[in-house]
Enzyme design. Sequence first.
Site, PDB file in Angstrom:
ATOM      1  N   GLY A 138       0.829  -1.200   0.000  1.00 31.18           N
ATOM      2  CA  GLY A 138       0.000   0.000   0.000  1.00 31.18           C
ATOM      3  C   GLY A 138       0.857   1.240   0.000  1.00 31.18           C
ATOM      4  N   ASP A 186      -7.426   7.787   7.774  1.00 30.48           N
ATOM      5  CA  ASP A 186      -7.192   7.106   6.489  1.00 30.48           C
ATOM      6  C   ASP A 186      -8.297   6.089   6.220  1.00 30.48           C
ATOM      7  OD1 ASP A 186      -5.823   6.716   4.136  1.00 30.48           O
ATOM      8  OD2 ASP A 186      -4.479   5.208   4.954  1.00 30.48           O
TER       9      ASP A 186
END
Length: 510
Positions: free
Chosen positions: A28, A149
């Site tokens: 990621g 997030d």
Amino acid sequence: MNQSAFASSHSTGLLANRYQLKRLIGIGGMGEVFLATDMLLGEIPVAIKFLTQTVSNSNIQKDFAREALMSAALSQKSLHIVRAYDYGVSDRGKPFYVMEYLNGKSLKDLIPLSLLQFVHLTRQICLGLQCAHQGIQVDGKIYPLVHRDIKPANILVVPDPILGQLVKILDFGIAKFLNYAVTVSTNKGFHGTLPYCSPEQLEGEKLDSCSDIYSLGVMMFEMLTGAKPWQPETDLFGAWYKAHHFEQPRTIAQIKPQLKIPHQLNDLIMACLEKKASDRPQSVGEILQVLESIEHDNCASLPTNLKSIATPKIIFNSQLLLTLEKDLMKLAWPVDKPKQEIVFPQLLNTRQKIVAALWLMLPKREIQQRLTAKIYHKFIFVTSPHPMLLWVTLLYTPQLKPRWLPCYLDMQNSANIQLVSSLADNESYPLICFTLESPHSCSTILSSDIEPSQRQKLKIWVEQSQKLPLTSQSHLSKQLLKQQYQQIQPQLLKQIAFTPQAVASASLNH
């Protein structure tokens, strides 16, 4: 990543003298995730995430350590936050944290969702966020946490025999540490998550729960439509800055006109996307209220998953039942147990074998009313921070309040190991009912069948418990199981209420 790159990026020895890295399982914007084995705890699989930042400054290391500790504490409070076990900095200066390994799917791979699935998963996401926003206590002070997030890639959906699908929020607790990197390099810090950032987050302002609510609104929009509320010409920072600050989001009807959703859900999502934080819902609790209202209005068509929790009409084999009949009059309430409405597990020594049983004391009238009760049960097990089993039995009679019978078993207790082993070895277990009124005699024995798959799980859990090192954190595992128990109760009752006539468990009356 090939094997040579893997070897060059991370040490081939044990990480922190404990973890053996196996293979890369995810990449990621914030780092890489590896499947690893915890050699200290008997080769238990774990997931380890290495952050992209290199930690060389001692102050940053302290910040990371603090956030990792808060993450670990938070993960013990909610079933819907991935559990964090450990943290550290590798010999190459890369911070990492160790999480429970879960075999599930990312929410991004399940989008778009049906309305019922949307409500089911979003409610769990909100429960996890609500727990974090309420904060944890550190040194006598409450510290609310903001994720910063929230996006589909950070939501894991794993199969669950009770909930059907269980939500786990990833990357909680490291948010403030990552925010340090954002202040240093804005474009790098927002890479990959710009579509979900609140206007105030793009400005680098101090964030509160309303920022997460904005990100949740973007994600909810995407969960239903498969698209985001905005579609800027580029994915550059400036284009997304303009969209979040100045452009009105598209409507759900524009993206998916055939989708029929309750107006209150549409209004909720659009309210979450307001530019000003003060115009959004001010707490996740407000969102949960709307979701629960929608869930209630649609509950008649909710899918059920009772196959794995309902007990079939299979009674003890005839020889064991006969033995119990002969021994019934000899049973007496243990002298070390108070004479009140309680339940506890205890081994029953019959003439042929040792049987794990539930002993319970109830008012005589209720025992009579429960003779035709449907019986459901479930076993839930956690290995960390301490191996513990929750054995839940439910006596369900439509005209009465449900009678829940939870038992928490410390799986480092030898007596409990023997008890669970007995459960695994027998096809059924008895519920031995004593009257609350004097002379507190045994009046009824109900029986509940244990499916072969459940018995196999019990055997595996016994073996795992015996391999784990001794700990002194049973209270933490019990608290975690209590939270899970509270959450499954309404789910089970809802499933039972909308299931056709279920098969009742057998009972033996005297």
